[in-house]
Design a protein around this motif. Sequence first.
Motif, PDB file in Angstrom:
ATOM      1  N   VAL A  11       0.808  -1.213   0.000  1.00 35.23           N
ATOM      2  CA  VAL A  11       0.000   0.000   0.000  1.00 35.23           C
ATOM      3  C   VAL A  11       0.850   1.277   0.000  1.00 35.23           C
ATOM      4  N   ASP A  12       2.119   1.141   0.355  1.00 29.68           N
ATOM      5  CA  ASP A  12       2.989   2.316   0.439  1.00 29.68           C
ATOM      6  C   ASP A  12       3.052   3.044  -0.904  1.00 29.68           C
ATOM      7  N   GLY A  13       2.764   4.329  -0.885  1.00 28.17           N
ATOM      8  CA  GLY A  13       2.807   5.146  -2.104  1.00 28.17           C
ATOM      9  C   GLY A  13       1.569   5.068  -2.972  1.00 28.17           C
ATOM     10  N   LYS A  14       0.597   4.244  -2.604  1.00 27.64           N
ATOM     11  CA  LYS A  14      -0.617   4.117  -3.419  1.00 27.64           C
ATOM     12  C   LYS A  14      -1.573   5.263  -3.115  1.00 27.64           C
ATOM     13  N   ARG A  15      -2.343   5.612  -4.148  1.00 24.72           N
ATOM     14  CA  ARG A  15      -3.334   6.686  -4.034  1.00 24.72           C
ATOM     15  C   ARG A  15      -4.707   6.146  -4.446  1.00 24.72           C
ATOM     16  N   ALA A  16      -5.715   6.542  -3.685  1.00 28.14           N
ATOM     17  CA  ALA A  16      -7.079   6.070  -3.917  1.00 28.14           C
ATOM     18  C   ALA A  16      -7.905   7.150  -4.608  1.00 28.14           C
TER      19      ALA A  16
END
Length: 158
Positions: free
Chosen positions: A8-13
């Motif tokens: 999930v690190d660095g992910k954008r929703a």
Amino acid sequence: PEDLKRAVDGKRARCKYGTEDPLSSFMRANIDKNFRRETNSQEETAEIDRQTPEVVHDMVLRNPVTGDGSLYLSPNHTTAIENMSEADGRALFDALMDHALQPENIYTHDWRNGDVLLWDNSRLLHRREAFDGRVARLAKRTTVYMDPAYFAVPQASA
């Protein structure tokens, strides 16, 4: 778990208030439980949509002082994870929710008259249970300014 933290690190929703197409498998299977504001007309729905455009934000909020991270996601409003296929995004989102919703991570409050409960709205996945609308209920909300220099504060971009 470390593997989920890395994933999930660095992910954008991508998020949209009132979406009828949530990414979460649970919410898709329970679409009647999704939070959607009831409206009286198509014009009212269009106005709400205008006032609440889709936003994109980091899925992990980082405290600028401590570096600690916390998940920042919504099963109701998340529609996609940027740069991931729908299937891969759904698999990651569902894995995050499965971890977050383990019994040892859940607090349930047994309300009594006079109770006051405070929480950090951006760092706590929260909901209320159904209640009898015929019984008097008082809920008040207070918002406290959190200085982004010291606290993990969500930053959205369109």
